[in-house]
Design a protein around this motif. Sequence first.
Motif, PDB file in Angstrom:
ATOM      1  N   ARG A  70      63.693  22.415  41.186  1.00  0.00           N
ATOM      2  CA  ARG A  70      62.416  22.427  40.291  1.00  0.00           C
ATOM      3  C   ARG A  70      61.417  23.357  40.929  1.00  0.00           C
ATOM      4  NH1 ARG A  70      58.949  17.012  38.967  1.00  0.00           N
ATOM      5  NH2 ARG A  70      57.506  18.075  37.509  1.00  0.00           N
ATOM      6  N   GLU A  71      61.388  24.368  39.948  1.00  0.00           N
ATOM      7  CA  GLU A  71      60.722  25.552  40.520  1.00  0.00           C
ATOM      8  C   GLU A  71      59.500  25.910  39.479  1.00  0.00           C
ATOM      9  OE1 GLU A  71      61.279  26.768  43.033  1.00  0.00           O
ATOM     10  OE2 GLU A  71      63.073  25.465  43.426  1.00  0.00           O
ATOM     11  N   PRO A  72      58.168  26.353  40.052  1.00  0.00           N
ATOM     12  CA  PRO A  72      56.962  26.629  39.162  1.00  0.00           C
ATOM     13  C   PRO A  72      57.459  27.920  38.350  1.00  0.00           C
ATOM     14  CG  PRO A  72      56.596  27.283  41.408  1.00  0.00           C
ATOM     15  CD  PRO A  72      58.000  26.862  41.488  1.00  0.00           C
ATOM     16  N   GLY A  73      56.639  28.135  37.486  1.00  0.00           N
ATOM     17  CA  GLY A  73      56.558  29.419  36.485  1.00  0.00           C
ATOM     18  C   GLY A  73      55.259  29.727  36.334  1.00  0.00           C
ATOM     19  N   ILE A  74      54.912  30.643  36.301  1.00  0.00           N
ATOM     20  CA  ILE A  74      53.584  31.320  35.788  1.00  0.00           C
ATOM     21  C   ILE A  74      53.929  32.555  34.604  1.00  0.00           C
ATOM     22  CG2 ILE A  74      51.489  32.746  36.378  1.00  0.00           C
ATOM     23  CD1 ILE A  74      52.079  31.771  39.516  1.00  0.00           C
ATOM     24  N   ILE A  75      53.311  32.173  33.618  1.00  0.00           N
ATOM     25  CA  ILE A  75      53.483  33.145  32.450  1.00  0.00           C
ATOM     26  C   ILE A  75      52.005  33.636  32.005  1.00  0.00           C
ATOM     27  CG2 ILE A  75      54.322  33.268  30.109  1.00  0.00           C
ATOM     28  CD1 ILE A  75      56.404  30.711  30.850  1.00  0.00           C
ATOM     29  N   ARG A  76      51.961  34.998  31.785  1.00  0.00           N
ATOM     30  CA  ARG A  76      50.732  35.383  31.308  1.00  0.00           C
ATOM     31  C   ARG A  76      51.205  36.239  30.139  1.00  0.00           C
ATOM     32  NH1 ARG A  76      48.299  40.637  31.421  1.00  0.00           N
ATOM     33  NH2 ARG A  76      46.068  40.436  31.425  1.00  0.00           N
ATOM     34  N   TRP A  77      50.514  35.857  28.916  1.00  0.00           N
ATOM     35  CA  TRP A  77      50.797  36.506  27.550  1.00  0.00           C
ATOM     36  C   TRP A  77      49.400  36.814  27.015  1.00  0.00           C
ATOM     37  CZ3 TRP A  77      54.792  35.089  23.510  1.00  0.00           C
ATOM     38  CH2 TRP A  77      55.043  35.901  22.551  1.00  0.00           C
ATOM     39  N   LYS A  78      48.750  37.752  27.226  1.00  0.00           N
ATOM     40  CA  LYS A  78      47.173  37.851  26.795  1.00  0.00           C
ATOM     41  C   LYS A  78      47.308  37.547  25.388  1.00  0.00           C
ATOM     42  CE  LYS A  78      43.172  40.799  27.228  1.00  0.00           C
ATOM     43  NZ  LYS A  78      42.738  42.045  27.879  1.00  0.00           N
ATOM     44  N   GLY A  79      46.269  36.821  24.799  1.00  0.00           N
ATOM     45  CA  GLY A  79      46.183  36.582  23.350  1.00  0.00           C
ATOM     46  C   GLY A  79      46.980  35.513  22.805  1.00  0.00           C
ATOM     47  N   LYS A  80      48.069  35.364  23.645  1.00  0.00           N
ATOM     48  CA  LYS A  80      48.977  34.141  23.150  1.00  0.00           C
ATOM     49  C   LYS A  80      49.049  32.833  23.859  1.00  0.00           C
ATOM     50  CE  LYS A  80      50.876  37.057  20.235  1.00  0.00           C
ATOM     51  NZ  LYS A  80      50.788  36.922  18.682  1.00  0.00           N
ATOM     52  N   ILE A  81      48.781  33.110  25.291  1.00  0.00           N
ATOM     53  CA  ILE A  81      48.804  31.799  26.186  1.00  0.00           C
ATOM     54  C   ILE A  81      47.474  31.835  26.757  1.00  0.00           C
ATOM     55  CG2 ILE A  81      49.821  30.726  28.134  1.00  0.00           C
ATOM     56  CD1 ILE A  81      52.587  32.203  27.297  1.00  0.00           C
ATOM     57  N   LYS A  82      46.778  30.665  26.451  1.00  0.00           N
ATOM     58  CA  LYS A  82      45.527  30.477  27.058  1.00  0.00           C
ATOM     59  C   LYS A  82      45.462  30.512  28.391  1.00  0.00           C
ATOM     60  CE  LYS A  82      41.336  27.628  26.492  1.00  0.00           C
ATOM     61  NZ  LYS A  82      40.822  26.431  25.970  1.00  0.00           N
ATOM     62  N   ALA A  83      44.511  31.084  29.311  1.00  0.00           N
ATOM     63  CA  ALA A  83      44.485  31.027  30.601  1.00  0.00           C
ATOM     64  C   ALA A  83      44.284  29.644  31.215  1.00  0.00           C
ATOM     65  CB  ALA A  83      43.482  32.143  31.274  1.00  0.00           C
ATOM     66  N   GLY A  84      44.827  29.341  32.147  1.00  0.00           N
ATOM     67  CA  GLY A  84      44.684  28.127  32.964  1.00  0.00           C
ATOM     68  C   GLY A  84      45.361  26.954  32.253  1.00  0.00           C
ATOM     69  N   ARG A  85      46.331  26.996  31.278  1.00  0.00           N
ATOM     70  CA  ARG A  85      46.823  26.070  30.701  1.00  0.00           C
ATOM     71  C   ARG A  85      48.055  25.445  31.541  1.00  0.00           C
ATOM     72  NH1 ARG A  85      51.597  25.777  27.308  1.00  0.00           N
ATOM     73  NH2 ARG A  85      51.473  23.911  25.812  1.00  0.00           N
ATOM     74  N   ILE A  86      48.150  24.463  31.667  1.00  0.00           N
ATOM     75  CA  ILE A  86      49.381  23.745  32.668  1.00  0.00           C
ATOM     76  C   ILE A  86      50.336  22.959  31.517  1.00  0.00           C
ATOM     77  CG2 ILE A  86      49.885  22.075  34.273  1.00  0.00           C
ATOM     78  CD1 ILE A  86      47.269  22.789  35.440  1.00  0.00           C
ATOM     79  N   SER A  87      51.505  23.221  31.834  1.00  0.00           N
ATOM     80  CA  SER A  87      52.475  22.719  31.032  1.00  0.00           C
ATOM     81  C   SER A  87      53.773  21.690  31.845  1.00  0.00           C
ATOM     82  CB  SER A  87      53.058  23.558  29.967  1.00  0.00           C
ATOM     83  OG  SER A  87      54.199  23.025  29.095  1.00  0.00           O
ATOM     84  N   THR A  88      54.160  20.874  31.496  1.00  0.00           N
ATOM     85  CA  THR A  88      55.349  20.103  32.196  1.00  0.00           C
ATOM     86  C   THR A  88      56.432  20.155  31.344  1.00  0.00           C
ATOM     87  OG1 THR A  88      54.599  17.910  31.273  1.00  0.00           O
ATOM     88  CG2 THR A  88      53.633  18.633  33.368  1.00  0.00           C
ATOM     89  N   GLU A  89      56.404  21.131  30.209  1.00  0.00           N
ATOM     90  CA  GLU A  89      57.577  21.113  29.397  1.00  0.00           C
ATOM     91  C   GLU A  89      58.521  22.186  29.933  1.00  0.00           C
ATOM     92  OE1 GLU A  89      56.535  21.571  25.356  1.00  0.00           O
ATOM     93  OE2 GLU A  89      54.762  20.790  25.673  1.00  0.00           O
ATOM     94  N   VAL A  90      59.694  21.897  29.587  1.00  0.00           N
ATOM     95  CA  VAL A  90      60.861  22.955  30.303  1.00  0.00           C
ATOM     96  C   VAL A  90      60.922  24.155  29.044  1.00  0.00           C
ATOM     97  CG1 VAL A  90      63.160  23.201  30.735  1.00  0.00           C
ATOM     98  CG2 VAL A  90      61.900  21.264  31.505  1.00  0.00           C
TER      99      VAL A  90
END
Length: 103
Positions: free
Chosen positions: A83-103
Amino acid sequence: HTPSFVGIQHCNTTLRGRFGDALAEMDDAIGQIMSVVNKARADENTVVFFTSDNGPWLIQRLQSGSAGLLRDGKTTTWEGGFREPGIIRWKGKIKAGRISTEV
């Protein structure tokens, strides 16, 4: 695998030993990459995805990472091994600081 090399500019710069120094070096390198992306004004059209390949190699102790509250690590089928973390940055599409437990 564990970090076996740290550049001189990051050697002995953290309290976590070679592992922490390697993380600091990786953080610096990613920062440099993001700086180039921003200077090229490509940040709004660039998806950045950062993740790990497996859990920590626990037999290496402090030279490895931590699975935190998850059980075990690399080479196991327990959550700490895969079970590994993932960090995604997509400016204008994914709000900064959002945490998701979805796969």
